[in-house]
Design an enzyme around this catalytic site. Structure first.
Site, PDB file in Angstrom:
ATOM      1  N   ASP A 149      -6.962  -1.676  -4.123  1.00 31.48           N
ATOM      2  CA  ASP A 149      -7.965  -1.418  -3.089  1.00 31.48           C
ATOM      3  C   ASP A 149      -9.029  -0.448  -3.607  1.00 31.48           C
ATOM      4  O   ASP A 149     -10.229  -0.639  -3.371  1.00 31.48           O
ATOM      5  CB  ASP A 149      -7.309  -0.824  -1.838  1.00 31.48           C
ATOM      6  CG  ASP A 149      -6.301  -1.756  -1.186  1.00 31.48           C
ATOM      7  OD1 ASP A 149      -6.428  -2.993  -1.364  1.00 31.48           O
ATOM      8  OD2 ASP A 149      -5.389  -1.253  -0.509  1.00 31.48           O
ATOM      9  N   ASP A 164       0.864  -1.177   0.000  1.00 27.95           N
ATOM     10  CA  ASP A 164       0.000   0.000   0.000  1.00 27.95           C
ATOM     11  C   ASP A 164       0.898   1.223   0.000  1.00 27.95           C
ATOM     12  O   ASP A 164       2.007   1.189   0.553  1.00 27.95           O
ATOM     13  CB  ASP A 164      -0.902   0.007   1.241  1.00 27.95           C
ATOM     14  CG  ASP A 164      -1.930  -1.123   1.220  1.00 27.95           C
ATOM     15  OD1 ASP A 164      -2.357  -1.513   0.120  1.00 27.95           O
ATOM     16  OD2 ASP A 164      -2.304  -1.594   2.304  1.00 27.95           O
TER      17      ASP A 164
END
Length: 184
Positions: free
Chosen positions: A140, A121
């Site tokens: 995501d 991330d």
């Protein structure tokens, strides 16, 4: 019935998946070992966070289970793809598939090892370190946007085959076989 939309699905999913893979590669190359980079006056911070769990840091330590769930989602979406006749469903499912595959690739090929890999991330909004909102990636975002689109389509009464759910219910009540092609 509307025309099949598998072609739209087959275009959107690879584009989003490639964007996810490329941005993760670039983020790691530019941000690994660096402090969070402030962008857009602090609206966005770029930093590497390796996530062993699901969204929002849930299910940490259950990476193998998340991998199995993602595999099941991928199989289910691929199974439904030939039946897609709705533009909204095609785009929504393509986004979910691309996101699931993007994070699944991390789970298979990133440290600490296959089925246990941590997802990369790199986007934090408003504050660094996920202090305002959890750190996320393109995959995501695709999963969330695709999920929202699918829920919207369901709320509007649109089914993946392009028909209104109320029309399908009426046909079923009238005894029509929904899986059979109409006779000529």
């Amino acid at each position: 019935m509307p025309p099949r939309r598998g072609w739209l699905f087959a275009v959107v999913a690879p584009v989003v998946l490639v964007a996810d893979i490329i941005t993760k590669i670039l983020a790691i190359a530019a941000l690994a070992g660096e402090p969070p980079a402030r962008v857009l006056g602090g609206l966005v911070y770029l930093q590497i966070v390796r996530n062993p769990g699901a969204a929002f840091g849930m299910a940490t330590g259950m990476t193998w289970l998340l991998t199995c769930v993602a595999l099941a989602v991928v199989v289910a979406i691929i199974w439904i793809m030939p039946k897609l006749r709705s533009v909204g469903w095609a785009i929504g499912l393509a986004l979910v598939l691309a996101g699931a595959l993007g994070n699944l690739i991390d789970r298979f090929f990133r440290e600490p090892g296959p089925l246990r890999g941590h997802v990369v991330d790199f986007v934090s909004v408003f504050q660094p370190n996920g202090d305002f909102f959890p750190v996320f990636n393109i995959a995501d975002s695709a999963i969330v946007c695709g999920g929202i689109l699918i829920v919207l389509m369901a709320l509007l009464g649109r089914d993946y085959d392009g028909r209104l759910t109320k029309d399908k219910a009426a046909d079923k009540a009238a005894g029509k076989d929904l899986d059979k092609a109409p006779e000529k």
